[in-house]
Design a protein around this motif. Structure first.
Motif, PDB file in Angstrom:
ATOM      1  N   PRO A 143       0.831  -1.211   0.000  1.00  0.00           N
ATOM      2  CA  PRO A 143       0.000   0.000   0.000  1.00  0.00           C
ATOM      3  C   PRO A 143       0.862   1.257   0.000  1.00  0.00           C
ATOM      4  O   PRO A 143       1.893   1.322   0.681  1.00  0.00           O
ATOM      5  CB  PRO A 143      -0.795  -0.105   1.298  1.00  0.00           C
ATOM      6  CG  PRO A 143      -0.719  -1.558   1.689  1.00  0.00           C
ATOM      7  CD  PRO A 143       0.619  -2.020   1.209  1.00  0.00           C
ATOM      8  N   THR A 144       0.448   2.255  -0.771  1.00  0.00           N
ATOM      9  CA  THR A 144       1.083   3.565  -0.692  1.00  0.00           C
ATOM     10  C   THR A 144       0.229   4.547   0.102  1.00  0.00           C
ATOM     11  O   THR A 144       0.708   5.595   0.513  1.00  0.00           O
ATOM     12  CB  THR A 144       1.344   4.142  -2.102  1.00  0.00           C
ATOM     13  OG1 THR A 144       0.099   4.211  -2.811  1.00  0.00           O
ATOM     14  CG2 THR A 144       2.306   3.248  -2.867  1.00  0.00           C
ATOM     15  N   ALA A 145      -1.049   4.197   0.308  1.00  0.00           N
ATOM     16  CA  ALA A 145      -1.948   5.010   1.132  1.00  0.00           C
ATOM     17  C   ALA A 145      -3.008   4.096   1.714  1.00  0.00           C
ATOM     18  O   ALA A 145      -3.426   3.115   1.073  1.00  0.00           O
ATOM     19  CB  ALA A 145      -2.600   6.118   0.312  1.00  0.00           C
ATOM     20  N   PHE A 146      -3.423   4.395   2.932  1.00  0.00           N
ATOM     21  CA  PHE A 146      -4.480   3.633   3.594  1.00  0.00           C
ATOM     22  C   PHE A 146      -5.770   4.439   3.545  1.00  0.00           C
ATOM     23  O   PHE A 146      -5.775   5.649   3.786  1.00  0.00           O
ATOM     24  CB  PHE A 146      -4.092   3.308   5.033  1.00  0.00           C
ATOM     25  CG  PHE A 146      -2.915   2.384   5.127  1.00  0.00           C
ATOM     26  CD1 PHE A 146      -3.092   1.015   5.039  1.00  0.00           C
ATOM     27  CD2 PHE A 146      -1.625   2.895   5.268  1.00  0.00           C
ATOM     28  CE1 PHE A 146      -2.008   0.155   5.113  1.00  0.00           C
ATOM     29  CE2 PHE A 146      -0.534   2.043   5.333  1.00  0.00           C
ATOM     30  CZ  PHE A 146      -0.723   0.669   5.245  1.00  0.00           C
ATOM     31  N   LEU A 147      -6.872   3.760   3.241  1.00  0.00           N
ATOM     32  CA  LEU A 147      -8.162   4.397   3.050  1.00  0.00           C
ATOM     33  C   LEU A 147      -9.133   3.959   4.135  1.00  0.00           C
ATOM     34  O   LEU A 147      -8.897   2.952   4.822  1.00  0.00           O
ATOM     35  CB  LEU A 147      -8.734   4.014   1.675  1.00  0.00           C
ATOM     36  CG  LEU A 147      -7.802   4.215   0.482  1.00  0.00           C
ATOM     37  CD1 LEU A 147      -8.448   3.674  -0.785  1.00  0.00           C
ATOM     38  CD2 LEU A 147      -7.429   5.687   0.317  1.00  0.00           C
ATOM     39  N   PRO A 196      -7.698   7.324   7.209  1.00  0.00           N
ATOM     40  CA  PRO A 196      -6.625   7.412   8.208  1.00  0.00           C
ATOM     41  C   PRO A 196      -5.503   8.324   7.704  1.00  0.00           C
ATOM     42  O   PRO A 196      -5.069   8.214   6.548  1.00  0.00           O
ATOM     43  CB  PRO A 196      -6.140   5.965   8.330  1.00  0.00           C
ATOM     44  CG  PRO A 196      -7.295   5.127   7.879  1.00  0.00           C
ATOM     45  CD  PRO A 196      -7.975   5.926   6.810  1.00  0.00           C
ATOM     46  N   GLY A 197      -5.071   9.221   8.540  1.00  0.00           N
ATOM     47  CA  GLY A 197      -4.009  10.140   8.164  1.00  0.00           C
ATOM     48  C   GLY A 197      -4.460  11.373   7.425  1.00  0.00           C
ATOM     49  O   GLY A 197      -3.701  12.341   7.302  1.00  0.00           O
ATOM     50  N   GLY A 198      -5.702  11.360   6.912  1.00  0.00           N
ATOM     51  CA  GLY A 198      -6.226  12.538   6.227  1.00  0.00           C
ATOM     52  C   GLY A 198      -6.612  13.602   7.233  1.00  0.00           C
ATOM     53  O   GLY A 198      -6.927  13.312   8.390  1.00  0.00           O
TER      54      GLY A 198
END
Length: 280
Positions: free
Chosen positions: A42-46, A89-91
């Motif tokens: 993964p490059t980003a978690f949604l 997450p992280g947004g």
């Protein structure tokens, strides 16, 4: 099983299971997954689901009712958030500045994820409809909720980014008892909420039975089960979110959901508005 939704380097979005530190692709779409042995990066978690509806329960922890001096409700208190309120997450949690709020609050919540279509679900069968759980932050603009919401809560609850979800979806096997799950909120590392789902007024089966009454629940529907005591507006002095804060919701069996806090940029030509005060 812990399930994540992710984006890869090519921009493809899919699901994977977290197994012994590796992410293994899940074939198919929610809720019909087939495990594979294909490792993904993964490059980003949604947010782990894209909910068709988000039902929220207000005033569902005894200690939270006590800190407000409120009576225990005779039945679940329901409001809704739009699916557009979901944040990954992280947004960032974006503080509203067009419809300005200076009283944006945090609320850690255990979120139920519905796995199959149901209506008028009996309490005795409710858990058969639960796919799993995720962590949620029921971000709330208290000034719009309490002063300018037209005597209901939706305006203050459903601004964009006001429903962070994640970091994963934990299936039922991850929980010995979902009615005894610890949950906490940290703002800039300071623990401000610390409770357990054993303090719920209405149990998860009771909530599912009530929400599904004369109402169809679709797969992926989220039910936020309420927040415990320690929220910002009930503290002395009040503790509202400001730009530069970082909020972490931590739930046993799920993990830590962390989001920074920033301000909305006001578009050119748009006149910001302060809260409209409801007339009695």
């Amino acid at each position: 099983m812990k399930i994540i939704r992710y984006e890869d380097a090519e921009g493809k979005r899919a699901w994977a299971q977290l197994l012994e530190g590796r992410y293994l692709r899940l074939a198919g779409e929610f809720p019909a997954f087939t495990p594979t042995d294909e490792e993904v990066v993964p490059t980003a978690f949604l947010a782990p689901v894209s909910p068709p509806a988000i039902y929220c329960i207000g005033l569902n922890y005894r200690a939270h009712a006590e800190e407000q001096g409120a009576k225990l409700p005779p039945h679940p208190v329901i409001f809704m958030k739009a699916p557009t309120a979901v944040q990954h997450p992280g947004g960032p949690i974006i503080l509203p500045r067009v419809l300005r709020s200076d009283e944006v609050d945090f609320e850690c919540e255990l979120a139920v994820v519905i796995g199959k279509k149901g209506k008028n679900i009996p309490e005795s069968e409710a858990m058969d409809y639960v796919y799993g759980y995720t962590a949620a932050n029921d971000v709330s603009a208290r000034d719009w909720q309490k002063k300018g919401g037209g005597r209901q809560w939706v305006r203050g609850k459903t601004f964009d980014t006001f429903c962070p979800l994640g970091p994963c979806l934990s299936t039922l096997d991850e929980f010995a008892d979902p009615q005894a799950v610890g949950l906490r909120t940290f703002v800039n590392g300071e623990k401000l909420q610390d409770s357990a789902s054993s303090d719920l007024i209405f149990s998860i089966p009771q909530l599912i039975a009530f929400v599904s009454g004369s109402t169809t629940l679709l797969p992926g529907t989220i039910i936020l089960t309420g927040t415990p005591s320690g929220v910002g507006f009930a503290r002395e002095p009040a503790r509202f979110l400001v730009p530069g804060d970082e909020v972490t919701v931590e739930i046993d069996g799920i993990g830590r959901l962390t989001n920074p806090v920033i301000e909305e940029e006001v578009p050119a030509g748009i006149e910001p508005r302060q809260v409209f005060v409801d007339k009695a």
